[in-house]
Design a protein around this motif. Sequence first.
Motif, PDB file in Angstrom:
ATOM      1  N   UNK A   1      -1.709   4.412 -15.552  1.00  0.00           N
ATOM      2  CA  UNK A   1      -2.048   3.721 -16.856  1.00  0.00           C
ATOM      3  C   UNK A   1      -1.362   3.734 -18.279  1.00  0.00           C
ATOM      4  N   UNK A   2      -0.653   4.808 -18.249  1.00  0.00           N
ATOM      5  CA  UNK A   2       0.601   5.515 -19.214  1.00  0.00           C
ATOM      6  C   UNK A   2       1.885   4.702 -19.251  1.00  0.00           C
ATOM      7  N   UNK A   3       2.077   3.769 -19.613  1.00  0.00           N
ATOM      8  CA  UNK A   3       3.542   3.077 -19.952  1.00  0.00           C
ATOM      9  C   UNK A   3       4.723   3.852 -19.671  1.00  0.00           C
ATOM     10  N   UNK A   4       4.786   4.996 -20.595  1.00  0.00           N
ATOM     11  CA  UNK A   4       5.174   6.266 -21.432  1.00  0.00           C
ATOM     12  C   UNK A   4       5.754   6.883 -20.037  1.00  0.00           C
ATOM     13  N   UNK A   5       4.778   7.177 -19.352  1.00  0.00           N
ATOM     14  CA  UNK A   5       4.993   7.928 -17.820  1.00  0.00           C
ATOM     15  C   UNK A   5       4.849   7.059 -17.063  1.00  0.00           C
ATOM     16  N   UNK A   6       5.757   5.225 -16.582  1.00  0.00           N
ATOM     17  CA  UNK A   6       5.990   5.105 -15.432  1.00  0.00           C
ATOM     18  C   UNK A   6       6.836   5.685 -14.885  1.00  0.00           C
ATOM     19  N   UNK A   7       6.948   5.910 -13.581  1.00  0.00           N
ATOM     20  CA  UNK A   7       8.197   5.461 -13.059  1.00  0.00           C
ATOM     21  C   UNK A   7       9.018   4.779 -12.509  1.00  0.00           C
ATOM     22  N   UNK A   8       9.789   5.074 -12.079  1.00  0.00           N
ATOM     23  CA  UNK A   8      10.834   3.742 -10.951  1.00  0.00           C
ATOM     24  C   UNK A   8      10.626   3.750 -10.351  1.00  0.00           C
ATOM     25  N   UNK A   9      10.815   2.335  -9.444  1.00  0.00           N
ATOM     26  CA  UNK A   9      10.747   2.418  -8.079  1.00  0.00           C
ATOM     27  C   UNK A   9      11.539   2.242  -7.444  1.00  0.00           C
TER      28      UNK A   9
ATOM     29  N   UNK B   1       0.955  -1.070   0.182  1.00  0.00           N
ATOM     30  CA  UNK B   1      -0.495  -0.111   0.232  1.00  0.00           C
ATOM     31  C   UNK B   1       0.959   0.867   0.125  1.00  0.00           C
ATOM     32  N   UNK B   2       1.821   1.354   0.451  1.00  0.00           N
ATOM     33  CA  UNK B   2       2.651   2.852   1.548  1.00  0.00           C
ATOM     34  C   UNK B   2       3.812   3.093  -0.103  1.00  0.00           C
ATOM     35  N   UNK B   3       3.933   1.134  -1.043  1.00  0.00           N
ATOM     36  CA  UNK B   3       4.900   1.623  -2.663  1.00  0.00           C
ATOM     37  C   UNK B   3       4.231   1.756  -3.430  1.00  0.00           C
ATOM     38  N   UNK B   4       2.361   1.467  -3.731  1.00  0.00           N
ATOM     39  CA  UNK B   4       1.564   2.696  -4.505  1.00  0.00           C
ATOM     40  C   UNK B   4       1.399   3.960  -3.885  1.00  0.00           C
ATOM     41  N   UNK B   5       0.784   4.671  -2.882  1.00  0.00           N
ATOM     42  CA  UNK B   5       1.016   6.058  -2.574  1.00  0.00           C
ATOM     43  C   UNK B   5       1.923   6.004  -3.194  1.00  0.00           C
ATOM     44  N   UNK B   6       3.631   6.219  -3.000  1.00  0.00           N
ATOM     45  CA  UNK B   6       5.045   6.588  -2.984  1.00  0.00           C
ATOM     46  C   UNK B   6       4.537   7.058  -3.831  1.00  0.00           C
TER      47      UNK B   6
ATOM     48  N   UNK C   1       2.457   6.407  -7.008  1.00  0.00           N
ATOM     49  CA  UNK C   1       0.153   7.604  -6.881  1.00  0.00           C
ATOM     50  C   UNK C   1       0.184   8.448  -6.149  1.00  0.00           C
ATOM     51  N   UNK C   2       1.014   9.225  -5.804  1.00  0.00           N
ATOM     52  CA  UNK C   2       0.175  10.355  -4.960  1.00  0.00           C
ATOM     53  C   UNK C   2      -0.764  11.021  -4.753  1.00  0.00           C
ATOM     54  N   UNK C   3      -1.137  11.184  -6.413  1.00  0.00           N
ATOM     55  CA  UNK C   3      -1.952  12.196  -7.106  1.00  0.00           C
ATOM     56  C   UNK C   3      -3.585  10.802  -6.735  1.00  0.00           C
ATOM     57  N   UNK C   4      -3.494  10.277  -7.106  1.00  0.00           N
ATOM     58  CA  UNK C   4      -4.638   8.714  -6.666  1.00  0.00           C
ATOM     59  C   UNK C   4      -4.450   8.912  -5.272  1.00  0.00           C
ATOM     60  N   UNK C   5      -4.021   8.346  -4.572  1.00  0.00           N
ATOM     61  CA  UNK C   5      -3.862   8.718  -3.141  1.00  0.00           C
ATOM     62  C   UNK C   5      -4.750   9.678  -2.352  1.00  0.00           C
ATOM     63  N   UNK C   6      -4.204  10.339  -2.793  1.00  0.00           N
ATOM     64  CA  UNK C   6      -4.546  12.555  -2.003  1.00  0.00           C
ATOM     65  C   UNK C   6      -5.995  12.542  -2.736  1.00  0.00           C
TER      66      UNK C   6
END
Length: 310
Positions: free
Chosen positions: A302-310, A37-42, A44-49
Amino acid sequence: MQAGLPPNEAVPALPPGLAVAASLPDVIPVRKRRGRVWSYVRRNPTIAVGGVLLLIVFMMALLAPVLGTVDPTALAPARRTRVPSPQYWFGTDLLGRDIYSRVIYAARVSLLVGFSVALLASVAGLAVGVVSGMVRWADGIIMRVIDGLMSIPPILLAIALMALTRGSIGNVILAITIAEIPRVARLVRGVVLSLREQPYIEAAVTTGTRMPMIIWRHILPNTLAPMTVQATYICASAMIAEAILSFIGAGVPPSTPSWGNIMAEGRALWQVKFYIVLFPSIFLSLTVLAVNLVGDGLRDALDPRMAKDV
């Protein structure tokens, strides 16, 4: 005892002249696993907020009877236009109704209209877009109808449709849905046209796969991501459209508390009793902001071109 081995551990016999190398410390430390959960929030912060804000509004609408509210339609002329106070948190309107209760209950109308329009427009637009993209002879006919509908501003089209019916929540949902279907249909059509030329689609056609199976297995799964993002924007747009229709008297009945109705009733006293309009507009803005934040986060996730490295 050989260096680097724990005590009391048997050491196998080694040929003469050979020695056991000392154990080396770990150069790369072991990475600790964090909660999913924390990893997903980190990431995708906009989805969390946006999700937290939307959840708060949803719970507020669901638990309205237990949040210190009273009957939002109860008239009390003796206490009209009271300013905000510990007894009346948001004050009272021209008819003495508690604005706090009306604002809380009005969240139900906006959420119902927003999510209903998003669902209905997405399903109808998906069907129209897939047919237009896959059936070549029908594409020209459908697109000309879509172009004609898109030439009319959505709010004007909704007002025209509401003028033909009586004011009710169901008619508001239907009118806004019809105005939003063309945008979903055009988006889905564009995605389907790009997918139709992909090699795996051509291979499926060559092997004799039937068109319904191609649509079910290959076309629909690839349209869900962009359509989901579009649905969030339609939800926010539908909430604003409902407030506009109610504000001008073409939406839900005045007896039904909605943010648009509350603002319409307080516009006559805006300069001296601004709080009547202020509180419903704040709640409407926060709800639309929450939905848009969720949409922006879904677009990035959902856009693979905007995926961020973890």
